[in-house]
Design a protein around this motif. Structure first.
Motif: not given
Ligand code: SF4
Length: 556
Positions: A39-43, A105-109, A130-133, A150-154
């Motif tokens: 698999p390939r992932v992009l941060f 996956a996106v890191s969001v402030l 899928p986009v994970v924040a 689509d998904y959120v990491c808390k």
């Protein structure tokens, strides 16, 4: 939109199955050429080339044998952030086409939510991955974050990310059912998946990636692959996580209650692990001259500090600076750290009024203690660098007078950073300001939060008002110039209001802001001439010689 309850109970980090996987990953070296076939992932980091999370997850992925890319989409240019351009979006889209990721996956402030919406819209034009924040905004406001992801990491993300890798390895892009990863069900209801326990042994978490393969940087309408941090003189390190305080304007005021029962919140890597990280960077970062420890608890624990100081000195680590809440500074720890190379400490004052600092900002320490600690640091040969928040609606003109008196009593020459009070949704200070009618809901829209933090993070003086509080704040803003004129103006303005002095203060404050952030060439040269004149008049040409030598060294 409704909520449905957590699908499973939180698990202790000690018994979390994924922790064994993290231990395995920690012992595995990162790949040097990307693995084929998996698999390939992009941060993606937004407006932060230094992003600890994205650098950390990229390295975690490499050590997990996952084909990972890290995109640093625009940098944090304090008070001068540049808007996103179509060219920059074009570079991002080209990368997405080339990489064809299975997950983004996106890191969001909070300040970058509008940027996140724009970037994620571009991602969706190119891929259905899928986009994970993750990050502070999704952690504090998971339901809102599900409006753009689509998904959120808390909460902290390492264990969640390792579970995501397992799903991807199994050929699935359905991430539902992972503890700590929120999503919406088919009816659009938010599925609360709780959060993971805090990882107690930080040594298990890989060092962040610096100068590694598959890192992409986009800024000023350009895309480049060489990591600018590898050219830096500074080695920026997080030795730990968490804080013992809950200042009302800080995210920890929300994170600490949110993590009660989730394991120890304040954690440090072992001294050996921190030193290994610094020395690795020293070996690979040719211009590195000093280290900055970006933690709130560095040097708090006596045993840790003693062991670190001794080992750092023996390892020949570079000079370093760190941050510490004044209340937590202990002389014996400072002396040990000085032996190891400590030369500067960041020291938060935040308000000159004891009452406002403790009652409103919920921050410990009285002025008398701050002065005592600052003098002790100076005696130990440590430069104090103070932080102060201006534009705080709870502060009064009298509070600013107290700030000026406190700053004047500090060991000189004083280094001072002035910040503007910011209002982030849900923070206790924001809630109180709303309740007392000092701000309104209109000040908390995504665009307003972004505008204020991107362009007025470092205090931008208000030079159009001449009331006493504004003049005193502008006097404080000028104090880093450390000139006799500035101190005279500050002291006279404390004694009485004078429209002529007020006009002078505002004029100088406007000049300083132009010099620092607008690079007006005429003003820059005027200041240079004035500085040279002052050095010549006092016979102190050492600073001038050092600056010329540094400039010469840079140009050769
Ligand atoms: S001491 Fe610093 S990190 Fe800790 S809660 Fe206060 S502002 Fe936040």
């Amino acid at each position: 939109m409704g909520y449905i309850a957590s699908m499973s109970m939180p698990v202790s980090s000690d018994t979390d199955q994924t922790l064994a996987q993290l231990a395995k990953v920690a012992a595995t070296p990162p790949w040097t050429s990307s693995p084929a076939g998996g698999p390939r992932v992009l941060f993606i980091s937004l407006y932060c080339f230094k992003s600890f999370p994205v650098r950390g997850f990229h390295q975690l992925a490499r050590q997990s044998g996952i084909d990972s890319h890290a995109v640093f989409f625009k940098d944090n240019l304090t008070n001068r952030h540049t808007p996103i351009t179509e060219d920059e979006i074009g570079y991002l889209k080209a990368l997405l086409r080339r990489i064809d990721p299975d997950m983004v996956a996106v890191s969001v402030l909070a300040p970058y939510v509008p940027a996140a919406r724009r970037v994620i819209a571009a991602v969706r034009e190119i891929t259905d991955a899928p986009v994970v924040a993750g990050g502070k905004h999704p952690t504090i406001s998971p339901d809102e974050a599900l409006g753009y992801a689509d998904y959120v990491c808390k909460g902290e993300g390492e264990l969640v990310v390792l579970d995501l890798f397992e799903r991807l390895r199994a050929g699935s892009r359905d991430f539902s059912g992972i503890q700590g990863l929120w999503h919406r069900d088919a009816e659009g209801r938010t599925v609360d998946m709780g959060q993971r326990m805090l990882i107690q042994d930080l040594d298990l978490i890989p060092f962040e990636a610096y100068g590694e393969p598959q890192m992409h940087f986009i800024e000023y309408g350009r895309l480049y692959e060489s990591d600018p941090e590898m050219e830096a003189e500074e080695i920026l390190v997080m030795a730990g996580r968490g804080c013992v305080y809950m200042c009302s304007y800080c995210v920890n005021s929300l994170l600490i209650p949110m993590n009660r029962g989730n394991g120890r919140f304040v954690r440090l890597r072992s001294p050996a692990n921190v030193i290994a990280q610094v020395m690795d960077r020293m070996a690979r970062q040719p211009k590195a001259r000093f280290a900055s420890f970006n933690d709130e608890v560095f040097g708090v624990f006596d045993d840790w500090t003693r062991e670190f100081s001794e080992a750092y000195r023996q390892a020949g680590g570079p000079p370093f600076n760190c941050e510490l809440v004044p209340k937590l500074i202990k002389e014996k720890n400072v002396r040990a750290l000085v032996e190891a190379g400590l030369y500067e400490m960041h020291f938060g004052i935040q308000s000159g009024s004891d009452e406002i600092r403790t009652d409103v900002l919920k921050r410990p320490g009285k002025n008398v203690e701050l002065l005592e600690k600052a003098r002790m640091l100076a005696e130990c040969g440590v430069q104090v660098q103070c932080d102060l928040i201006l534009g705080n609606p709870f502060d009064t003109a009298e509070a600013q007078e107290e700030s000026i008196r406190l700053l004047a009593a500090m060991p000189q020459p004083l280094k001072l950073n002035t910040y503007l009070m910011q209002y982030f949704p849900h923070y206790p200070l924001t809630e109180r300001a709303l309740k007392e009618g000092l701000i309104s809901a209109a000040d908390l829209t995504e665009d307003k939060v972004a505008d204020r933090t991107l362009y007025n993070w470092i205090y931008k003086p208000d030079v159009t008002h001449f009331d006493r509080k504004t003049i005193l704040e502008n006097c404080i803003y000028l104090i880093p110039w450390n000139t006799a004129l500035v101190w005279w103006l500050a002291k006279r303005s404390c004694e009485r209001s004078n429209p002529v002095l007020g006009a002078m203060v505002n004029g100088l404050a406007a000049w300083r802001y132009q010099l620092d952030f607008c690079a007006n060439p005429a003003l820059v040269w005027l200041r240079r001439l004035w500085l040279v004149g002052r050095m010549a008049a006092t016979g102190d040409l050492g600073g001038l010689r050092r600056r010329l030598a540094a400039r010469l060294a840079r140009s050769t």
